[in-house]
Design a protein around this motif. Structure first.
Motif, PDB file in Angstrom:
ATOM      1  N   VAL A  21       0.877  -1.180   0.000  1.00 16.92           N
ATOM      2  CA  VAL A  21       0.000   0.000   0.000  1.00 16.92           C
ATOM      3  C   VAL A  21       0.910   1.224   0.000  1.00 16.92           C
ATOM      4  CG1 VAL A  21      -2.036   1.030   1.074  1.00 16.92           C
ATOM      5  CG2 VAL A  21      -1.533  -1.392   1.425  1.00 16.92           C
ATOM      6  N   TYR A  60      -7.568  -0.963   0.652  1.00 20.43           N
ATOM      7  CA  TYR A  60      -6.162  -0.570   0.641  1.00 20.43           C
ATOM      8  C   TYR A  60      -5.693  -0.052  -0.720  1.00 20.43           C
ATOM      9  CZ  TYR A  60      -6.045  -5.637  -0.387  1.00 20.43           C
ATOM     10  OH  TYR A  60      -6.304  -6.891  -0.868  1.00 20.43           O
ATOM     11  N   VAL A 266      -3.491   3.147   4.008  1.00 21.81           N
ATOM     12  CA  VAL A 266      -3.023   2.210   5.048  1.00 21.81           C
ATOM     13  C   VAL A 266      -3.925   2.315   6.277  1.00 21.81           C
ATOM     14  CG1 VAL A 266      -1.129   1.599   6.616  1.00 21.81           C
ATOM     15  CG2 VAL A 266      -0.614   2.294   4.277  1.00 21.81           C
ATOM     16  N   PHE A 269      -7.396   0.826   5.559  1.00 20.49           N
ATOM     17  CA  PHE A 269      -7.287  -0.637   5.577  1.00 20.49           C
ATOM     18  C   PHE A 269      -7.060  -1.118   7.010  1.00 20.49           C
ATOM     19  CE2 PHE A 269      -3.891  -4.012   5.495  1.00 20.49           C
ATOM     20  CZ  PHE A 269      -4.748  -5.079   5.324  1.00 20.49           C
ATOM     21  N   ALA A 273      -8.992  -3.921   8.985  1.00 23.21           N
ATOM     22  CA  ALA A 273      -8.226  -5.142   9.255  1.00 23.21           C
ATOM     23  C   ALA A 273      -8.096  -5.388  10.748  1.00 23.21           C
ATOM     24  CB  ALA A 273      -6.851  -5.030   8.617  1.00 23.21           C
ATOM     25  N   TRP A 287      -3.698  -9.417  11.800  1.00 21.13           N
ATOM     26  CA  TRP A 287      -3.576  -7.963  11.989  1.00 21.13           C
ATOM     27  C   TRP A 287      -3.889  -7.481  13.407  1.00 21.13           C
ATOM     28  CZ3 TRP A 287      -7.386  -9.341   8.037  1.00 21.13           C
ATOM     29  CH2 TRP A 287      -6.834  -9.503   6.773  1.00 21.13           C
ATOM     30  N   LEU A 295       1.358  -2.968   8.186  1.00 25.46           N
ATOM     31  CA  LEU A 295       0.165  -2.950   7.326  1.00 25.46           C
ATOM     32  C   LEU A 295       0.453  -2.446   5.917  1.00 25.46           C
ATOM     33  CD1 LEU A 295      -2.369  -1.577   9.964  1.00 25.46           C
ATOM     34  CD2 LEU A 295      -2.433  -3.856   8.949  1.00 25.46           C
ATOM     35  N   TYR A 298      -0.065  -5.793   2.967  1.00 26.75           N
ATOM     36  CA  TYR A 298      -1.372  -6.032   3.581  1.00 26.75           C
ATOM     37  C   TYR A 298      -1.574  -7.424   4.156  1.00 26.75           C
ATOM     38  CZ  TYR A 298      -2.418  -6.887  -1.464  1.00 26.75           C
ATOM     39  OH  TYR A 298      -2.404  -7.283  -2.779  1.00 26.75           O
ATOM     40  N   ASN A 299      -0.619  -8.325   4.044  1.00 30.06           N
ATOM     41  CA  ASN A 299      -0.698  -9.571   4.808  1.00 30.06           C
ATOM     42  C   ASN A 299       0.523  -9.720   5.720  1.00 30.06           C
ATOM     43  OD1 ASN A 299      -2.660 -10.457   2.352  1.00 30.06           O
ATOM     44  ND2 ASN A 299      -3.175 -11.536   4.240  1.00 30.06           N
TER      45      ASN A 299
END
Ligand SMILES: Cc1cc2nc3c(=O)[nH]c(=O)nc-3n(C[C@H](O)[C@H](O)[C@H](O)COP(=O)(O)O)c2cc1C
Length: 366
Positions: A21, A60, A266, A269, A273, A287, A295, A298-299
């Protein structure tokens, strides 16, 4: 440590904006031509699997998204050996539709499709598409029934099932998938409900990036529960790989990704999350403990720390294997060039370290 070679998967960039992101310049594209070429590069480089993502709305900053099952089929058609894992979300999909679609793709592609059952974390997305939002653990109860139904349809004639979410009466699917007993079933998520489901029904447990200790705690929990259930499950871990000739170069790339992060995307998201991660009753979901920097991938892929020289990365991969990891799911900044580099520089070192570890344990086997 397992005697099997650790396996590698890559994230299919089928959503726009790549895997970070961040507004950093990246040559990754979400379009089909880029993705077909990437799949061919990846299978030549030694990747066994590709994982595509399912997303219905922008999150995101991923403004555009190609549908997962469709792109998975396109990538299978463009390759010869690669297995492609299509992501499916119970709710929009029913198990009967998923079973039929994937059986057909399996027939067309010489048995190379797999499925990742995701349980949903993005309430805004569910609302946007008119899909009822279940409680965290109810979403997993539905996913578990979904997997039971998939397996039943794929392996039995006259399949009957009476669950709280799905019902079948003497249903026979023809043709069944080519793969026996059925295509591999992955699942994504890290909460207690996710781990419990993996220990009962899934072939593979996919989790977000984490430290070796964080991964070990999950592996130990799942394998202990799976042993009680008489089930066996393999483990895949996410990592954002930045392999460069020197450690300093790799870290400079990480710093640039973070410095150019899109704070609005971010934080937007992160709100969703974190709500998802903390909403599991025990608060251990994906998360739940992620920082702003985490973050940006994103994983949580930076946490796994496959960032450095090929040698450092290979050693860290073998350390993950030593705590029970069977597969590394990797994301990259510039996918084409970095997947090729990974295959040429990192993978041979991993195989060498695996051979050394095996020789140290049982010299007669080497
Ligand atoms: C490797 C991996 C891949 C995932 N892919 C998707 C996806 O494509 N679409 C989606 O909506 N969620 C995806 N998820 C999210 C999970 O299905 C799940 O909703 C989320 O991790 C929260 O679950 P938890 O509370 O059990 O941690 C993925 C998760 C992981 C770990």
């Amino acid at each position: 440590m397992s005697q099997d070679n650790i396996k590698f998967a890559y994230w299919v960039p089928n959503v726009s904006g790549g895997l970070v992101v961040s507004k950093i310049e990246q040559r990754t594209s979400w379009d089909i031509d880029y993705n077909r070429k990437l799949a061919q590069i990846a299978e030549r480089a030694g990747f066994e699997y590709a994982l595509s993502q399912i997303r219905f709305t922008a999150g995101y900053g991923a403004q555009n998204q190609h549908e997962s099952v469709t792109i998975s089929h396109a990538l299978l058609a463009a390759t010869e050996k690669l297995k492609v894992i299509a992501a499916i979300l119970p709710g929009p999909w029913s198990p009967v539709l998923a079973a039929k679609q994937l059986a057909t793709i399996d027939q067309f592609t010489n048995g190379r499709v797999a499925v990742n059952i995701v349980s949903g974390w993005f309430k805004g997305e569910f609302r946007a598409i008119g899909e009822p939002w279940l409680d965290h653990d109810e979403r997993y109860r539905r996913s578990e029934e979904f997997i039971q139904a998939l397996k039943g349809i794929w392996t039995q004639d006259n399949f009957s099932f009476h669950g709280d979410f799905y019902r079948f009466h003497h249903y026979t699917l023809n043709p069944k998938p080519l793969q026996q007993p059925h295509p591999e079933i992955f699942q994504g998520g890290s909460s207690r409900a996710a781990r419990d489901m993996a220990s009962r029904v899934s072939d593979w447990y996919f989790t977000n990036g984490n430290t070796v200790e964080g991964i070990k705690a999950q592996v130990d929990d799942i394998r202990a529960k799976a042993a009680i259930n008489g089930h066996s499950v393999k483990i895949g871990v996410n990592a954002f790989v930045i392999a460069r000739e020197t450690e300093a170069q790799a870290h400079a790339v990480l710093q640039e990704i973070i410095a150019k992060a899109d704070p609005e995307a971010v934080n937007g998201f992160g709100g969703e999350a974190k709500n998802a991660g903390a909403s599991s009753p025990e608060g251990e979901g994906n998360w739940a403990k992620s920082t702003f920097e985490d973050l940006v991938q994103y994983n949580d892929g930076f946490k796994t720390n496959l960032i450095g020289t090929p040698q450092q990365i290979a050693e860290r991969i073998v350390a993950l294997k030593a705590v029970g990891v069977d597969l590394v799911l990797s994301g990259f900044l510039h996918f084409h060039e970095e997947v090729e580099y990974f295959g040429r520089k990192v993978l041979p070192l991993v195989r060498e370290l695996e051979r050394e570890a095996l020789a140290a344990k049982s010299p007669a086997l080497v």
